[in-house]
Design a protein around this motif. Structure first.
Motif, PDB file in Angstrom:
ATOM      1  N   ILE A  11     -16.779  -1.916   1.235  1.00  0.00           N
ATOM      2  CA  ILE A  11     -15.978  -0.700   1.391  1.00  0.00           C
ATOM      3  C   ILE A  11     -14.927  -0.977   2.457  1.00  0.00           C
ATOM      4  N   HIS A  56      -4.053   0.836   1.068  1.00  0.00           N
ATOM      5  CA  HIS A  56      -4.926   1.743   0.305  1.00  0.00           C
ATOM      6  C   HIS A  56      -6.411   1.534   0.603  1.00  0.00           C
ATOM      7  N   GLU A  58     -10.331   2.321   1.198  1.00  0.00           N
ATOM      8  CA  GLU A  58     -11.201   3.297   0.552  1.00  0.00           C
ATOM      9  C   GLU A  58     -11.538   4.442   1.508  1.00  0.00           C
ATOM     10  N   SER A  84      -6.181   8.152  -3.259  1.00  0.00           N
ATOM     11  CA  SER A  84      -7.474   7.521  -3.517  1.00  0.00           C
ATOM     12  C   SER A  84      -8.236   7.228  -2.227  1.00  0.00           C
ATOM     13  N   SER A  85      -7.531   7.202  -1.108  1.00  0.00           N
ATOM     14  CA  SER A  85      -8.188   6.963   0.181  1.00  0.00           C
ATOM     15  C   SER A  85      -8.921   8.231   0.628  1.00  0.00           C
ATOM     16  N   LYS A  86     -10.160   8.059   1.027  1.00  0.00           N
ATOM     17  CA  LYS A  86     -10.983   9.198   1.456  1.00  0.00           C
ATOM     18  C   LYS A  86     -10.991   9.246   2.986  1.00  0.00           C
ATOM     19  N   ALA A 128     -17.872   7.542   0.392  1.00  0.00           N
ATOM     20  CA  ALA A 128     -17.496   6.477  -0.546  1.00  0.00           C
ATOM     21  C   ALA A 128     -18.081   6.733  -1.932  1.00  0.00           C
TER      22      ALA A 128
END
Length: 218
Positions: A11, A56, A58, A84-86, A128
């Motif tokens: 991750i 980018h 995760e 898309s990035s948390k 994730a």
């Protein structure tokens, strides 16, 4: 040495915090875990936006207390360019209002700097996997606030007559004077006073007077 395939299974994480010691500590902790790889770190909200756009990650650990651009503003911008990035908000503040605002900006997690290493890892893992995560410290405070709110006296439970009696009590009138003013019996006034205390969950007249003064009942 890690193979390329093992690297891609990790991750990827971007750390954003304006304290170098915190960034170094988090990087060491996370890079020591086979599940994670810190790919970048920064002390700037603006640079965080640029890094999110170029790499980018995760997961982004986002400190909310930075300047000139704080974590709320950076989170809002990152959600536009790197959806898309948390993002997990990180702060010294444990008040639920901060967590709520961070989630409104687009974050999906919130931990405090009092959170343990284990809880930070749990937060990253949960986020994730597509879940939201709020740390235990904030959830405990939120639960306490909900309980306190449920125990607060609710003046909406009072009848119009009971409101009239409260107004007269506020003016300093005795039960006998209230009975004369409203043209009702003394016993009726005492029943109303008893019901008022019960509805407002108050123990005695002193508590009622204190409530009247603090609540600003007209």
């Amino acid at each position: 040495m890690l193979s390329n395939s093992s690297l891609t299974d990790k991750i990827t994480i971007l750390i954003v915090d304006d304290h170098k010691l915190i960034r170094d500590t988090w990087s060491f902790i996370l890079n020591s875990d086979d599940r994670f790889r810190v790919i970048a770190e920064t002390d700037s909200g603006q640079q965080a936006i640029e890094l999110a756009n170029s790499s980018h990650p995760e997961i982004i650990l986002m400190d909310i207390n930075m300047s000139p651009m704080n974590g709320f503003e950076a989170t809002k911008e990152i959600r536009k360019i790197a959806p898309s990035s948390k993002i997990i908000g990180v702060s010294m503040h444990s008040q639920p209002a901060y967590a709520k605002k961070m989630l409104q900006m687009g974050a999906v997690g919130y931990i405090t700097k009092n959170s343990s290493k284990e809880e930070m890892i749990t937060a990253i893992s949960e986020v994730a996997m597509g879940h939201k995560y709020i740390c235990n410290e904030v959830k405990t405070i939120l639960s306490e606030q909900i309980l306190e709110d449920s125990e607060k006296p609710d003046v909406n439970l009072l009848s119009q007559r009971e409101v009239e009696i409260i107004d007269l009590i506020k003016q300093g009138q005795s039960s006998r004077e209230i009975a004369q003013h409203l043209n009702i019996t003394l016993k009726t006034v005492e029943v109303h006073r008893h019901n008022i205390l019960k509805k407002l969950n108050l123990k005695n007249t002193a508590a009622l007077v204190n409530f009247i003064n603090n609540a600003g009942i007209n």
